[in-house]
Write an enzyme that holds these catalytic residues in place. Structure first.
Site, PDB file in Angstrom:
ATOM      1  N   HIS A   1     -21.161  11.249   3.265  1.00  0.00           N
ATOM      2  CA  HIS A   1     -19.827  11.436   4.556  1.00  0.00           C
ATOM      3  C   HIS A   1     -21.341  11.187   5.989  1.00  0.00           C
ATOM      4  CE1 HIS A   1     -17.077  12.631   6.771  1.00  0.00           C
ATOM      5  NE2 HIS A   1     -17.699  13.151   7.047  1.00  0.00           N
TER       6      HIS A   1
ATOM      7  N   ARG B   1     -24.021   9.115  15.866  1.00  0.00           N
ATOM      8  CA  ARG B   1     -25.496   9.263  16.059  1.00  0.00           C
ATOM      9  C   ARG B   1     -26.295   7.730  15.709  1.00  0.00           C
ATOM     10  NH1 ARG B   1     -24.073  14.114  15.287  1.00  0.00           N
ATOM     11  NH2 ARG B   1     -24.416  13.300  12.995  1.00  0.00           N
TER      12      ARG B   1
ATOM     13  N   ASP C   1      -8.560  17.875   5.009  1.00  0.00           N
ATOM     14  CA  ASP C   1      -8.757  17.890   6.868  1.00  0.00           C
ATOM     15  C   ASP C   1      -8.923  16.769   7.230  1.00  0.00           C
ATOM     16  OD1 ASP C   1     -10.000  19.367   8.163  1.00  0.00           O
ATOM     17  OD2 ASP C   1     -12.017  19.037   7.848  1.00  0.00           O
TER      18      ASP C   1
ATOM     19  N   GLN D   1     -12.666  14.435  18.847  1.00  0.00           N
ATOM     20  CA  GLN D   1     -13.380  14.796  17.795  1.00  0.00           C
ATOM     21  C   GLN D   1     -14.728  14.826  18.841  1.00  0.00           C
ATOM     22  OE1 GLN D   1     -14.184  14.649  13.887  1.00  0.00           O
ATOM     23  NE2 GLN D   1     -15.930  14.879  13.698  1.00  0.00           N
TER      24      GLN D   1
ATOM     25  N   TYR E   1     -16.474  17.780  20.598  1.00  0.00           N
ATOM     26  CA  TYR E   1     -17.691  17.964  19.720  1.00  0.00           C
ATOM     27  C   TYR E   1     -18.968  19.055  20.035  1.00  0.00           C
ATOM     28  CZ  TYR E   1     -20.753  14.337  18.056  1.00  0.00           C
ATOM     29  OH  TYR E   1     -22.178  14.045  17.927  1.00  0.00           O
TER      30      TYR E   1
ATOM     31  N   LYS F   1      -9.955  19.046  14.494  1.00  0.00           N
ATOM     32  CA  LYS F   1      -9.539  19.544  13.214  1.00  0.00           C
ATOM     33  C   LYS F   1      -8.727  20.917  13.067  1.00  0.00           C
ATOM     34  CE  LYS F   1     -13.285  17.610  11.895  1.00  0.00           C
ATOM     35  NZ  LYS F   1     -12.949  17.004  10.501  1.00  0.00           N
TER      36      LYS F   1
ATOM     37  N   THR G   1     -15.795  16.386   3.432  1.00  0.00           N
ATOM     38  CA  THR G   1     -15.414  15.300   2.878  1.00  0.00           C
ATOM     39  C   THR G   1     -16.520  15.175   1.742  1.00  0.00           C
ATOM     40  OG1 THR G   1     -15.205  14.840   5.154  1.00  0.00           O
ATOM     41  CG2 THR G   1     -14.832  13.118   3.493  1.00  0.00           C
TER      42      THR G   1
END
Lengths: 438, 438
Positions: free
Chosen positions: B145, B154, B244, B251, B255, B264, B370
Site C-alpha cells: 500500500h 510522490r 478507514d 487528503q 496532508y 479521514k 490499508t
C-alpha cells in the site's frame, strides 16, 4: 459583535483581598475553571473557580444552595471530577455561573459568608487535567512558526502552498497530556543523524518546547453536521496554556508521510486554569490578512471573525535549569509574544474541523500550534530561537541551551491587559525533563 | 512460543447447533466479544460472546452464577456497556473466561440449561462500538500500500527512506468511529484540482475505502514505561475489521506537512466482533523480511516475533451499489488479500508506540493501515485498484466504479482457516455512503 457586561467592569473589586492586588492573574474579572483537590489528600477532584489566591470549590458551592437556577445547575455540573458535564451545558450556563459568581464575590455581596465557606487556598491545592479529553487536535496557526520550521525541514520549500488556505491541523495523543508540574522522561527512539546511512536508536538529543494555547471545546456537534463559523465560538469553553514538548530528531526521521507521532506523544503539559471566552472578550482584536494573501474561503469567513476574531493574549516562555534552581534563581525569559499574530482564529479552527462533518465532543482539546510571532525574540520553540541548534540561547550564570537538558524546567505564562480593562492571567504551566529511562 | 490449548481443538462441537455449521464465522473455537442490545430496545448495551447465530449475554451470565473465580470476574467486567473494564483485566482473565465458555458451550456440558437462558439471537441484536476508545492510532503496515499510494502522491519518491525502519503511524480521530451499519454523509472540503491555481470547495469527488484491521489494546502501560516486544502481545485484547474511509482529493491538498486530517476523520467503521489473540493463535505465521531489507532494530525484534508474529487473516472487500441493492444483488468482491503480507506485526506496533514512553490505555484502538497485498487484485483501496481513478473496477449489471458513489455500501469480511484448525470468522463490517449535506 461581542458586548461586554457587568462582569468585565474593571472597577469591580472582590471581598477576597488577594484578587485586588496589582498583577494578580485571577481578579474578579477572570474567574477561570480548574479541577483540584487538597494536596496529598484522598479527596475527589472537583471543579473550582480561581479568585485571587483562593479557589471557589464548586462541589461545596453546589451543596451550599447559594446559587439559583441555571447558575446552580452549572455549579452542580462543575462539581464532578472532570469539567465535561459543565462544558456540555453550553455558553448560556457558563455565563450564568460567571455572573452569579461575579456578584457573590464582589465587595459587599450578601453571599460573602456562604462563599467564604467554599474557599480553598490555591497554596494547598493540587490540580488534574480539567477534562476527559476525548480527542486532541493540534493546529499550526502561526505562519511565522510554519515558515521558520519549514526552512529547516524543507529549505527549498518552507511554506507549503496549502498553508494560506487551510487551517492545517492533525490529531494528537490525549493519553499523555498532563497537568502543570508534569515531569517526564526524555524520550528515546529512532533518529537519522545527518550524513548517516542507517538510523540509530537512543535518547532524544534535540528535545524542544512548543508554546501553545489549549482550547477546550464545550458543547459538541453531531456527526455529519458542520458548525458554521458564525456559531463556532458558542462551542468553545475556554483557553489554557499548553506545552507541546517535541523531540525534533525523532520528528525529522518519522514525520513523512503521515505527520509527527512518537516525537510528540510522550508528554504534553496543560496549565490547570481554563479562562473562558467570555473572560477574554475585552481583549479581542481584528483578524486581518497581510496585503496580497488570499482571503479566507466563505466557510472560514464572517464579519465578526474579521472584526474581532483574534485575541491579544500575551505569552512568555521561561527556562530554569537545574543549576539555576539550585542557586535559587528564577526562570529566565526566552520568548515573549502574543496570540494576536496567529494566522487562523479559534472560530476558524472550529469551522474547519467540522466542515467535513467531523463531530466535536465536550472536553475535546485543540492546540493552537506553536505561537511564534514575526521576530526572533517572539519565536516560541528552541528550534526557531537557536536556528536549528546553531545559535545557543544565553542564560544567567553563564549557561546556554540549544536544546533542553535533563533537569530543565520550562514555565509558560499568559495574560491579557488593555486600557479600560482589567488585567487577567492564565497562571503558569510548568514541566520538567527527567533523564531518559536506562 | 505460543501453545494451543483445549479451546482450539477443531473437533469441539457446541450444543448451539448453528455453531457447528460449515462456514459459520462463530464456531466454539472463536468466541469473540462485542457489546450489544436487542434492536430498537431501551436496554443497556452490555458485553456478549458470539456462538453460532447466538450471543451469550455477559450481563445475564454474570448474574447466573454459573461461572466461578477469574472467569466470573471477567464476565462481570464484560457486563458493562463498554468492554474497557474487561480489557483492563489482562490476558489471564480473558483466557479464563474463554476456557470457561468453551467448556460450558460444548456438547454435553452440564451448564447447557443455565447458558441457554443467557442467549440472545444475533438476528435480534444491534451493536455499539465495543470500547470507549481513548486514543486511535492508525499505522501503515503494508509496504505494498505504501508503495502503491506513494507512487501517486510522490511519483519520484514512492517509498520513503524511513519505511523499512519505522513502523509508521499517526494519530486518528476517535469520535467519528462507528459500528457496522454506519451511514455517513459524503464529506465536503477544500481540494486543489489538477492544474488549478486556487483550491475549490465542495463535496469530495474521490471517496475511497481502506480495508484495515482494528487492534484493541487490553491492559495499558504507565507513561514513561515502554512495553518490550516480548511482552507486547499481552497488552492486546483482540482484532476486528476496520474501514478507514478516505477522501483522497481532500487528503492530497491538506496532508503536507502534518498528515491526513479532514480526509479521514469524517467516519471510520468497525465490525462489532473482536476476535481475541488467543482465538487467532492457530493462524500465526512466521514474520520475515524480503531478502536485502534491513532487519528490525532490537526493540522491534524477538525470536517469537520472527517465528510467529504475523497472522494469516484472510480478507475481502465487497461493494454493493444502490442499483445492485435494488436488484436484490449481493455485494461483488473487489479485493481478496491476507494480513500475512503486512510489513510490521502487531507486537512491533505496540513496542514502537510505547518505546518513547507513550502510555496505552485499555480500549485504545490501532488501525493496521490499508492491507494491500503484493498483486493488484490484493489492493485494499480504490486508489490502488483503479490506479488513482484511471482504470475503473467493473461491477455486475454493467456498472463500474473509480470512486465511491452515493448509495454505495462496502462490506469487509475476514476469516482464518488452516489445515488442522477450525475455520473462524470476523463477521462483517458494513458502511454506506449518503449524499453530501446540502
Amino acid at each position: 459583535m461581542t458586548t461586554l457586561n457587568e462582569t468585565h467592569d474593571p472597577a469591580l473589586k472582590s471581598w477576597v483581598g488577594s484578587a485586588n492586588t496589582a498583577g494578580c492573574d485571577f481578579p474578579i474579572q477572570n474567574l477561570p475553571f480548574a479541577v483540584f483537590r487538597r494536596q496529598g489528600s484522598a479527596e475527589a477532584f472537583r471543579g473550582g473557580v480561581a479568585i485571587g489566591d483562593q479557589i471557589v470549590d464548586l462541589a461545596a458551592l453546589a451543596q451550599s444552595g447559594v446559587l439559583k437556577g441555571e447558575a446552580a445547575a452549572a455549579a452542580q455540573a462543575g462539581a464532578q471530577d472532570k469539567l465535561n458535564a459543565l462544558m456540555a451545558l453550553g455558553s448560556s450556563a457558563w455565563s450564568a455561573l460567571r455572573l452569579a459568581l461575579s456578584r457573590a464575590l464582589r465587595e459587599g455581596a450578601a453571599e460573602q459568608a456562604a462563599l467564604q465557606a467554599c474557599l480553598v487556598a490555591q497554596a494547598e491545592a493540587e490540580y488534574d487535567v480539567p477534562a476527559r479529553i476525548g480527542d486532541y487536535t493540534d493546529f499550526y496557526t502561526s505562519v511565522h512558526h510554519a515558515t521558520n520550521i519549514g526552512k529547516q525541514f524543507r529549505p527549498d520549500n518552507p511554506l507549503l502552498p496549502n498553508y494560506k488556505w487551510v487551517p492545517i491541523g492533525y490529531h494528537g495523543r490525549a493519553s499523555s497530556i498532563g497537568i502543570s508540574g508534569q515531569q517526564f522522561r526524555r524520550p528515546v527512539g529512532q533518529t537519522m543523524p545527518p550524513g548517516a546511512t542507517e538510523p540509530t536508536f537512543g535518547p532524544c538529543k534535540r528535545l524542544d518546547i512548543e508554546l501553545e494555547l489549549g482550547i477546550f471545546i464545550g458543547s459538541g456537534n453531531a456527526l455529519g453536521e458542520p458548525v458554521p463559523i458564525t456559531e463556532a465560538e458558542d462551542h468553545v469553553f475556554g483557553i489554557c496554556l499548553l506545552n507541546d514538548w517535541s523531540a525534533r530528531d525523532i520528528q525529522g526521521w518519522e514525520y513523512q508521510p503521515l505527520g509527527p507521532f512518537l516525537s510528540k506523544n510522550f508528554a504534553s503539559t496543560l496549565s490547570p486554569w481554563v479562562v473562558t471566552l467570555e473572560a477574554l472578550n475585552p481583549y479581542r482584536v481584528a483578524f486581518t490578512r497581510p496585503e496580497g494573501d488570499p482571503q479566507p474561503m466563505a466557510y472560514l469567513d464572517s464579519a465578526a471573525n474579521r472584526a474581532e476574531g483574534a485575541f491579544d493574549i500575551q505569552l512568555q516562555v521561561g527556562l530554569q535549569t537545574a543549576q539555576m534552581r539550585a542557586a535559587g534563581q528564577a526562570d529566565a525569559s526566552i520568548c515573549r509574544t502574543s496570540y494576536r499574530h496567529a494566522y487562523w482564529t479559534v472560530a476558524q479552527m472550529v469551522a474547519h474541523h467540522t466542515v467535513n462533518g467531523c463531530n466535536l465532543q465536550p472536553g475535546d482539546l485543540f492546540g493552537s500550534g506553536t505561537l511564534s510571532g514575526p521576530t526572533l525574540d517572539q519565536a516560541a520553540a528552541l528550534i526557531e530561537l537557536t536556528t536549528g541548534g546553531k545559535n545557543p540561547v544565553a542564560l544567567p550564570g553563564g549557561e546556554q541551551r540549544t536544546w533542553l537538558e535533563d533537569g530543565d524546567s520550562v514555565v509558560l505564562r499568559g495574560w491579557c491587559e488593555r486600557e479600560g480593562a482589567a488585567r487577567i492571567g492564565f497562571g503558569e504551566c510548568v514541566g520538567t525533563v527527567l533523564p531518559a529511562r536506562t
